[in-house]
Structure formats: C-alpha cells, structure tokens
Scaffold this active site. Structure first.
Site, PDB file in Angstrom:
ATOM      1  N   LYS A  31       0.852  -1.193   0.000  1.00  0.00           N
ATOM      2  CA  LYS A  31       0.000   0.000   0.000  1.00  0.00           C
ATOM      3  C   LYS A  31       0.888   1.244   0.000  1.00  0.00           C
ATOM      4  O   LYS A  31       1.803   1.367   0.824  1.00  0.00           O
ATOM      5  CB  LYS A  31      -0.896   0.001   1.244  1.00  0.00           C
ATOM      6  CG  LYS A  31      -1.809   1.218   1.337  1.00  0.00           C
ATOM      7  CD  LYS A  31      -2.838   1.051   2.433  1.00  0.00           C
ATOM      8  CE  LYS A  31      -2.387   1.541   3.793  1.00  0.00           C
ATOM      9  NZ  LYS A  31      -2.250   3.001   3.889  1.00  0.00           N
ATOM     10  N   ASP A  58      -3.478   4.312  -1.855  1.00  0.00           N
ATOM     11  CA  ASP A  58      -4.378   4.743  -0.771  1.00  0.00           C
ATOM     12  C   ASP A  58      -4.353   6.270  -0.670  1.00  0.00           C
ATOM     13  O   ASP A  58      -3.760   6.836   0.237  1.00  0.00           O
ATOM     14  CB  ASP A  58      -3.888   4.089   0.538  1.00  0.00           C
ATOM     15  CG  ASP A  58      -4.714   4.484   1.745  1.00  0.00           C
ATOM     16  OD1 ASP A  58      -5.859   4.934   1.578  1.00  0.00           O
ATOM     17  OD2 ASP A  58      -4.198   4.327   2.878  1.00  0.00           O
ATOM     18  N   LEU A  59      -5.018   6.915  -1.630  1.00  0.00           N
ATOM     19  CA  LEU A  59      -5.016   8.384  -1.643  1.00  0.00           C
ATOM     20  C   LEU A  59      -6.374   8.954  -1.231  1.00  0.00           C
ATOM     21  O   LEU A  59      -6.541  10.164  -1.139  1.00  0.00           O
ATOM     22  CB  LEU A  59      -4.587   8.911  -3.022  1.00  0.00           C
ATOM     23  CG  LEU A  59      -3.153   8.533  -3.428  1.00  0.00           C
ATOM     24  CD1 LEU A  59      -2.794   9.132  -4.781  1.00  0.00           C
ATOM     25  CD2 LEU A  59      -2.136   8.968  -2.374  1.00  0.00           C
ATOM     26  N   LYS A  60      -7.351   8.095  -1.008  1.00  0.00           N
ATOM     27  CA  LYS A  60      -8.671   8.509  -0.473  1.00  0.00           C
ATOM     28  C   LYS A  60      -9.185   9.760  -1.171  1.00  0.00           C
ATOM     29  O   LYS A  60      -9.394  10.802  -0.542  1.00  0.00           O
ATOM     30  CB  LYS A  60      -8.587   8.748   1.039  1.00  0.00           C
ATOM     31  CG  LYS A  60      -8.126   7.537   1.847  1.00  0.00           C
ATOM     32  CD  LYS A  60      -8.181   7.820   3.345  1.00  0.00           C
ATOM     33  CE  LYS A  60      -7.746   6.642   4.196  1.00  0.00           C
ATOM     34  NZ  LYS A  60      -6.302   6.359   4.138  1.00  0.00           N
ATOM     35  N   PHE A  61      -9.447   9.642  -2.465  1.00  0.00           N
ATOM     36  CA  PHE A  61      -9.918  10.814  -3.221  1.00  0.00           C
ATOM     37  C   PHE A  61     -11.262  11.302  -2.694  1.00  0.00           C
ATOM     38  O   PHE A  61     -12.159  10.504  -2.357  1.00  0.00           O
ATOM     39  CB  PHE A  61     -10.053  10.466  -4.717  1.00  0.00           C
ATOM     40  CG  PHE A  61      -8.752  10.059  -5.368  1.00  0.00           C
ATOM     41  CD1 PHE A  61      -7.583  10.781  -5.169  1.00  0.00           C
ATOM     42  CD2 PHE A  61      -8.708   8.943  -6.195  1.00  0.00           C
ATOM     43  CE1 PHE A  61      -6.393  10.412  -5.789  1.00  0.00           C
ATOM     44  CE2 PHE A  61      -7.528   8.565  -6.822  1.00  0.00           C
ATOM     45  CZ  PHE A  61      -6.367   9.298  -6.609  1.00  0.00           C
ATOM     46  N   ASP A  63     -13.571  14.799  -3.783  1.00  0.00           N
ATOM     47  CA  ASP A  63     -13.628  16.091  -4.479  1.00  0.00           C
ATOM     48  C   ASP A  63     -14.900  16.083  -5.327  1.00  0.00           C
ATOM     49  O   ASP A  63     -15.723  15.167  -5.217  1.00  0.00           O
ATOM     50  CB  ASP A  63     -12.348  16.247  -5.340  1.00  0.00           C
ATOM     51  CG  ASP A  63     -11.937  17.705  -5.487  1.00  0.00           C
ATOM     52  OD1 ASP A  63     -12.811  18.532  -5.812  1.00  0.00           O
ATOM     53  OD2 ASP A  63     -10.746  18.009  -5.302  1.00  0.00           O
ATOM     54  N   ILE A  64     -15.039  17.065  -6.205  1.00  0.00           N
ATOM     55  CA  ILE A  64     -16.212  17.049  -7.088  1.00  0.00           C
ATOM     56  C   ILE A  64     -16.086  15.872  -8.053  1.00  0.00           C
ATOM     57  O   ILE A  64     -14.969  15.385  -8.309  1.00  0.00           O
ATOM     58  CB  ILE A  64     -16.375  18.384  -7.858  1.00  0.00           C
ATOM     59  CG1 ILE A  64     -15.123  18.701  -8.681  1.00  0.00           C
ATOM     60  CG2 ILE A  64     -16.703  19.529  -6.901  1.00  0.00           C
ATOM     61  CD1 ILE A  64     -15.297  19.873  -9.632  1.00  0.00           C
ATOM     62  N   THR A  67     -13.398  15.789 -10.889  1.00  0.00           N
ATOM     63  CA  THR A  67     -12.013  15.735 -10.415  1.00  0.00           C
ATOM     64  C   THR A  67     -11.655  14.340  -9.920  1.00  0.00           C
ATOM     65  O   THR A  67     -10.572  13.817 -10.215  1.00  0.00           O
ATOM     66  CB  THR A  67     -11.819  16.788  -9.297  1.00  0.00           C
ATOM     67  OG1 THR A  67     -12.159  18.059  -9.840  1.00  0.00           O
ATOM     68  CG2 THR A  67     -10.395  16.807  -8.784  1.00  0.00           C
ATOM     69  N   THR A 118     -11.450   6.273  11.220  1.00  0.00           N
ATOM     70  CA  THR A 118     -11.447   5.719  12.586  1.00  0.00           C
ATOM     71  C   THR A 118     -10.951   6.751  13.602  1.00  0.00           C
ATOM     72  O   THR A 118     -11.108   6.570  14.804  1.00  0.00           O
ATOM     73  CB  THR A 118     -10.575   4.451  12.678  1.00  0.00           C
ATOM     74  OG1 THR A 118      -9.379   4.680  11.949  1.00  0.00           O
ATOM     75  CG2 THR A 118     -11.290   3.252  12.104  1.00  0.00           C
ATOM     76  N   GLN A 187      -2.998   2.540  17.219  1.00  0.00           N
ATOM     77  CA  GLN A 187      -4.296   1.950  16.893  1.00  0.00           C
ATOM     78  C   GLN A 187      -5.075   1.732  18.186  1.00  0.00           C
ATOM     79  O   GLN A 187      -4.528   1.226  19.156  1.00  0.00           O
ATOM     80  CB  GLN A 187      -4.114   0.606  16.163  1.00  0.00           C
ATOM     81  CG  GLN A 187      -3.399   0.710  14.830  1.00  0.00           C
ATOM     82  CD  GLN A 187      -4.306   1.201  13.707  1.00  0.00           C
ATOM     83  OE1 GLN A 187      -5.436   1.629  13.948  1.00  0.00           O
ATOM     84  NE2 GLN A 187      -3.796   1.161  12.487  1.00  0.00           N
ATOM     85  N   ARG A 208       3.244  -1.315  10.664  1.00  0.00           N
ATOM     86  CA  ARG A 208       4.368  -1.387  11.598  1.00  0.00           C
ATOM     87  C   ARG A 208       4.707  -2.768  12.150  1.00  0.00           C
ATOM     88  O   ARG A 208       5.892  -3.032  12.387  1.00  0.00           O
ATOM     89  CB  ARG A 208       4.147  -0.368  12.714  1.00  0.00           C
ATOM     90  CG  ARG A 208       4.348   1.054  12.197  1.00  0.00           C
ATOM     91  CD  ARG A 208       3.711   2.082  13.076  1.00  0.00           C
ATOM     92  NE  ARG A 208       2.245   2.006  13.010  1.00  0.00           N
ATOM     93  CZ  ARG A 208       1.449   2.817  13.666  1.00  0.00           C
ATOM     94  NH1 ARG A 208       1.934   3.760  14.446  1.00  0.00           N
ATOM     95  NH2 ARG A 208       0.131   2.692  13.556  1.00  0.00           N
TER      96      ARG A 208
END
Ligand code: C5P
Length: 233
Positions: A31, A58-61, A63-64, A67, A118, A187, A208
């Site tokens: 990832k 894993d950029l978690k878009f 936006d509109i 985009t 989370t 965590q 980790r």
C-alpha cells in the site's frame, strides 16, 4: 496470493524500496499512501510494480465528481491493483469514480470506499454536523458505496461482520491488525490476523508490525503462519 497488504508508510522512496526488497511479492501486496506518494510520485508505484508487487494506491480521493473521475482514471492508467475514495463524497462522486475506472482496458483497479475515518468518534462526527452514531454512519456509507457499484470498503474487523451480513459481496479491507502480543502503536482497536479473517475481512492492511520489526522477514512469516490456511485465497 495471501490477503496481506503491507502498508509502506515511509517518508521517501529509498526507505520504501529498501523494505519492499525484503518482502516477497508472492506473499503480499503493498500500500502506497499520501506521504510516500506526495514525496515520491507515480515513480514509486512503477518501481514497486517492476519488483512484481500489486499496489493499493491509498489516496482517499474526495472532491467534485469530475475531479475524482480524473484522479481515478490516472490511477487506473498507472496500473494499480486497488484505489480508494471517500464515500462521504456522495453518490454522484462515487458513480463518476466507478464510470471512470470501468473504461480502463484490461483489468481495472478494485474501487474501495472509505466510510468514517477511525480517528473520528461520535463527538468528532457531531462537530462536522453528523449526529448519527459512528457505526450507523459506517453502515449508511457502505450502503451508498454498494449502491454506486463500488467493489468494497475499508473497515475495522468489528464492522466487517455486520457489513458482510448486509452486503456479502462487498470486499472488506481491514487495518488495525496486530499479531498476538504485538504493540498496538496508535491503533485503538486491534485484532489478530486470524480473528480479522474470521470476522469477515477479505484483505488485511498491516504496517508497523512488519515494517518496524527488527526482522521484517520473520515478522511476515509469523503473520502468515498465524493466518493459517485462510491466508491462501
Ligand atoms: O502500522 P499500522 O499497521 O497501524 O498501519 C495501518 C495502515 O492502515 C496505515 O497506513 C494507516 O494509515 C491505514 N489505516 C488505518 N486505519 C484506517 C484506515 C487506514 O490504520 N481506518
């Protein structure tokens, strides 16, 4: 291929590739998150792919719709295996992401939704105007993601069981994994790999416990052994 996804949360390409070179691409996927991607760019994804790894970008878009559609197209063109967006971007954004990925020739990436971060508890959610309790909000957003045709959601192992009941085919990608006896780090709710799989996780995101281990190879082997037969999918 195992359900294991190793989170390469490193500040630069050299450190990430040093770790990748200790991992076996037949035993895990990797990832790439916001810090590494912002530093190292698409080249890090390509370097990992050249080493045989399938990459979860894993950029978690969020936006509109236009985009996010463009960003998803770019991720698909990079050839990543999995990409994600925030479900709270709404139906039009989710559908635009789905449509953008579906025009990819060949195998498109899996499109995954993040529901509630989370790091947000009930009072944090209330502060941004959401008075639903966090679990109800997770279920609501997972339903929206399923409706919009997404392939899965990021969720805790605890949520995985309930999500599996509602939407059995929606993939469940689960962080917060710690082998028995390992340190929790930051965590708050952790489960062992075998418990997470038993609770309905399809993919386990582990950082980790492997990347910060004195002996990452041994940590990886122990984790795979702990997952048992369920680790071969
Ligand atoms: O090192 P550790 O195993 O805690 O890393 C977990 C990875 O999963 C990190 O990359 C973290 O950003 C990510 N993640 C998480 N919890 C979420 C969503 C993503 O820990 N709810």
């Amino acid at each position: 291929m195992t359900p294991l996804i190793v989170a390469l949360d490193f500040p630069d390409a050299q450190a990430a590739l040093r770790m990748a070179d200790r991992l076996d691409a037949r035993q895990c996927r990797v990832k790439v998150g916001k810090e590494l991607f912002t530093r190292a760019g698409p080249a890090i994804v390509e370097s990992l792919q050249q080493r045989g790894f399938q990459v979860f970008l894993d950029l978690k878009f969020h936006d509109i719709p236009a985009t996010v559609a463009g960003a998803c197209r770019a991720a698909a063109d990079l050839g990543v295996w999995m990409v994600n967006v925030h479900a709270s971007g709404g139906r039009a954004m989710l559908e635009a992401a789905r449509d953008a990925i579906d025009v990819k020739i060949g195998t498109p990436p899996l499109l995954i939704a993040v529901t509630v971060l989370t790091s947000l508890n009930a009072s944090g959610l209330a502060e941004i105007g959401c008075t639903a309790n966090p679990t109800a909000q997770v279920i609501r957003l997972a339903g929206l993601a399923a409706d919009a045709g997404l392939d899965g959601v990021v969720c805790s192992a605890q949520e995985a069981t309930e999500l599996r009941q509602h939407w059995p085919t929606l993939l469940r990608v689960t962080p917060g994994i710690r082998p028995a006896g390992a340190t929790a780090d930051d965590q708050r709710r952790i489960v062992t790999p075998s418990a997470a799989l038993a609770q309905g996780a399809d993919y386990l995101v582990v950082g980790r416990p492997i990347t910060a281990a004195a002996d990452p190879d041994a940590a990886m082997a122990a984790l795979i052994a702990e997952m048992g037969p369920a680790s071969v999918r």
